[in-house]
Design a protein around this motif. Structure first.
Motif, PDB file in Angstrom:
ATOM      1  N   THR A  26       0.846  -1.208   0.000  1.00 12.22           N
ATOM      2  CA  THR A  26       0.000   0.000   0.000  1.00 12.22           C
ATOM      3  C   THR A  26       0.876   1.251   0.000  1.00 12.22           C
ATOM      4  O   THR A  26       2.099   1.170   0.126  1.00 12.22           O
ATOM      5  CB  THR A  26      -0.909   0.050   1.272  1.00 12.22           C
ATOM      6  OG1 THR A  26      -0.070   0.147   2.433  1.00 12.22           O
ATOM      7  CG2 THR A  26      -1.788  -1.175   1.392  1.00 12.22           C
ATOM      8  N   ILE A  28       3.148   4.465  -0.187  1.00 10.07           N
ATOM      9  CA  ILE A  28       4.369   4.867  -0.892  1.00 10.07           C
ATOM     10  C   ILE A  28       5.028   3.661  -1.574  1.00 10.07           C
ATOM     11  O   ILE A  28       5.446   3.729  -2.736  1.00 10.07           O
ATOM     12  CB  ILE A  28       5.345   5.532   0.117  1.00 10.07           C
ATOM     13  CG1 ILE A  28       4.766   6.862   0.624  1.00 10.07           C
ATOM     14  CG2 ILE A  28       6.728   5.726  -0.500  1.00 10.07           C
ATOM     15  CD1 ILE A  28       5.433   7.413   1.884  1.00 10.07           C
ATOM     16  N   ASP A  47       5.629  -7.937   2.005  1.00 10.86           N
ATOM     17  CA  ASP A  47       4.675  -7.214   2.859  1.00 10.86           C
ATOM     18  C   ASP A  47       3.974  -8.237   3.729  1.00 10.86           C
ATOM     19  O   ASP A  47       4.061  -9.447   3.476  1.00 10.86           O
ATOM     20  CB  ASP A  47       3.659  -6.418   2.004  1.00 10.86           C
ATOM     21  CG  ASP A  47       3.138  -5.182   2.740  1.00 10.86           C
ATOM     22  OD1 ASP A  47       2.474  -5.347   3.777  1.00 10.86           O
ATOM     23  OD2 ASP A  47       3.433  -4.063   2.302  1.00 10.86           O
ATOM     24  N   ASN A  97      11.394   0.103   2.849  1.00 13.63           N
ATOM     25  CA  ASN A  97      10.263   1.043   2.950  1.00 13.63           C
ATOM     26  C   ASN A  97       9.260   0.652   4.033  1.00 13.63           C
ATOM     27  O   ASN A  97       8.571   1.517   4.568  1.00 13.63           O
ATOM     28  CB  ASN A  97       9.545   1.116   1.589  1.00 13.63           C
ATOM     29  CG  ASN A  97       8.198   1.815   1.693  1.00 13.63           C
ATOM     30  OD1 ASN A  97       8.139   3.033   1.846  1.00 13.63           O
ATOM     31  ND2 ASN A  97       7.106   1.058   1.635  1.00 13.63           N
ATOM     32  N   TYR A 171       8.338   6.041  17.577  1.00 16.95           N
ATOM     33  CA  TYR A 171       8.433   6.136  16.109  1.00 16.95           C
ATOM     34  C   TYR A 171       9.602   7.060  15.742  1.00 16.95           C
ATOM     35  O   TYR A 171      10.414   6.745  14.863  1.00 16.95           O
ATOM     36  CB  TYR A 171       7.108   6.691  15.554  1.00 16.95           C
ATOM     37  CG  TYR A 171       7.078   6.869  14.043  1.00 16.95           C
ATOM     38  CD1 TYR A 171       6.829   5.790  13.204  1.00 16.95           C
ATOM     39  CD2 TYR A 171       7.284   8.123  13.462  1.00 16.95           C
ATOM     40  CE1 TYR A 171       6.792   5.946  11.814  1.00 16.95           C
ATOM     41  CE2 TYR A 171       7.250   8.293  12.083  1.00 16.95           C
ATOM     42  CZ  TYR A 171       7.011   7.201  11.265  1.00 16.95           C
ATOM     43  OH  TYR A 171       6.971   7.367   9.896  1.00 16.95           O
ATOM     44  N   THR A 206      -1.318   8.909   2.989  1.00 17.97           N
ATOM     45  CA  THR A 206      -1.548   7.465   3.055  1.00 17.97           C
ATOM     46  C   THR A 206      -2.325   7.179   4.344  1.00 17.97           C
ATOM     47  O   THR A 206      -2.563   8.094   5.137  1.00 17.97           O
ATOM     48  CB  THR A 206      -0.221   6.676   3.114  1.00 17.97           C
ATOM     49  OG1 THR A 206       0.401   6.916   4.392  1.00 17.97           O
ATOM     50  CG2 THR A 206       0.739   7.091   1.999  1.00 17.97           C
TER      51      THR A 206
END
Ligand SMILES: NC(=O)c1ccc[n+]([C@@H]2O[C@H](COP(=O)([O-])OP(=O)(O)OC[C@H]3O[C@@H](n4cnc5c(N)ncnc54)[C@H](O)[C@@H]3O)[C@@H](O)[C@H]2O)c1
Length: 317
Positions: A26, A28, A47, A97, A171, A206
């Motif tokens: 999904t 980017i 993924d 990513n 994060y 996103t």
């Protein structure tokens, strides 16, 4: 800061190159899979989100393959890379990513400290990127050095990789770590022919930013489409592949060890300015002394590894 523009003439340099990308189902990553495929690449992406990944795989045809891969699992990543190598014969571009954010703040005063908090952001965003870099570099090293380079590693960090980000401390720590990974690897990877660059997207539309999207939009702040950030990933993967002096306008060559901040759909390189301004923010004397220490560490045959030092002494080197 330098504005780096995308020169689509460089896309031809990706024809038949093999790309391995994590987190391609999904957002980017999905856009990057599409852009690499449209440029003629063979793409293997991992993924944990199987349905959209399978749908993308069947939409793009036999040059794009999906494998279930939890990026936090070393064995899953070994399998992802081994599959890409065995299906397509080599690996030219590696993209770390896959990422996620937990929007519950574990540092909130009211949170219960007797319950161990999830460290999944660190496991996915940082440990996962380290795994991708380690295994990816193993495969990039196998390439014959074509025009001085063996391949590209692109790491996806965040605006939280270099700015304060309240409410997202774990994060933020994980994404600062991704910049650390580039800085820890770049000086030794580059002489080996491996170019490592980092993407730091600001707000990108996103599912990751659903909570802030409306207020952001109302304020008229700059927004990225996933395609814009994906284009900057492709920019890093092509920057050093130009022939006939073709470059992405603004890119200072060689394009390695760079950090691209993505805002309002545009890419801005910031690492060169951070390095160049060091005497200002660290002080001139401190900066000179630091350079001496850095030079010693890089050139005097020293090592952090005591076993390597011992071996050097035994060999009289
Ligand atoms: N959207 C933004 O504003 C923004 C800003 C800065 C950085 N980023 C970074 O960009 C990257 C892509 O995020 P996005 O915005 O496209 O969000 P996204 O949620 O659409 O994409 C993330 C992808 O990673 C996958 N993923 C999550 N955990 C995984 C795991 N353990 N193993 C494998 N895959 C996993 C997801 O399934 C998804 O396909 C992330 O690293 C994110 O941190 C996004």
């Amino acid at each position: 800061m330098v504005h780096v523009q995308f020169n689509s003439e460089l896309l031809g340099s990706l024809k038949d190159k093999v790309v391995v990308l994590t987190g391609g189902a999904t957002g980017i990553g999905r856009s990057a899979v599409i852009q690499f495929a449209e440029a003629g690449c063979k793409v293997v992406f991992g993924d944990i989100s199987e349905e959209p990944a399978r749908e993308l795989e069947s939409q793009l045809g036999p040059n794009v393959r999906f494998l279930f891969c939890d990026t936090a699992s070393y064995s899953d990543q070994l399998q992802l890379f081994a599959a890409a190598d065995s299906i397509f014969g080599s690996i030219d571009v590696v993209v770390a990513n896959a990422g996620m954010a937990i929007h519950k703040d574990i540092f909130e005063a009211s949170s219960d400290i007797t319950i161990e908090p999830s460290m999944k952001e660190v496991a996915v965003n940082l440990t996962g990127a380290i795994f991708t870099a380690r295994i990816g570099m193993h495969y990039l090293r196998k390439n014959k050095s074509k025009s001085g380079g063996k391949g590209d590693l692109v790491l996806v960090s965040s605006i939280a990789g270099f700015k304060e980000s309240g409410g997202l401390a774990t994060y933020t720590a994980s994404k600062h770590g991704v910049l650390g990974l580039m800085r820890g690897l770049h000086t030794t990877a580059f002489p080996e022919g491996i170019r490592i660059n980092v993407i730091c997207p600001w707000m990108t539309k996103t599912r990751l930013v659903k909570g802030i999207e409306q207020g952001w939009h109302d304020l008229g702040l700059p927004e990225n489409e996933p395609e814009d950030v994906a284009r900057s990933i492709v920019l890093c993967a092509t920057a050093n592949r130009g022939t006939d002096e073709k470059i992405h306008p603004g890119a200072k060559m060689p394009f390695a060890g760079k950090i691209l901040w993505i805002s309002g759909g545009q890419a801005y390189e910031i690492e060169d300015a951070i390095q160049a301004l060091e005497p200002q923010w660290l002080g001139e004397e401190n900066s000179k002394t630091l350079a001496k220490g850095q030079h010693y560490l890089a050139t005097q045959g020293t090592s952090w590894d005591a076993d390597k030092l011992k071996a050097k002494k035994v060999n009289g080197r």
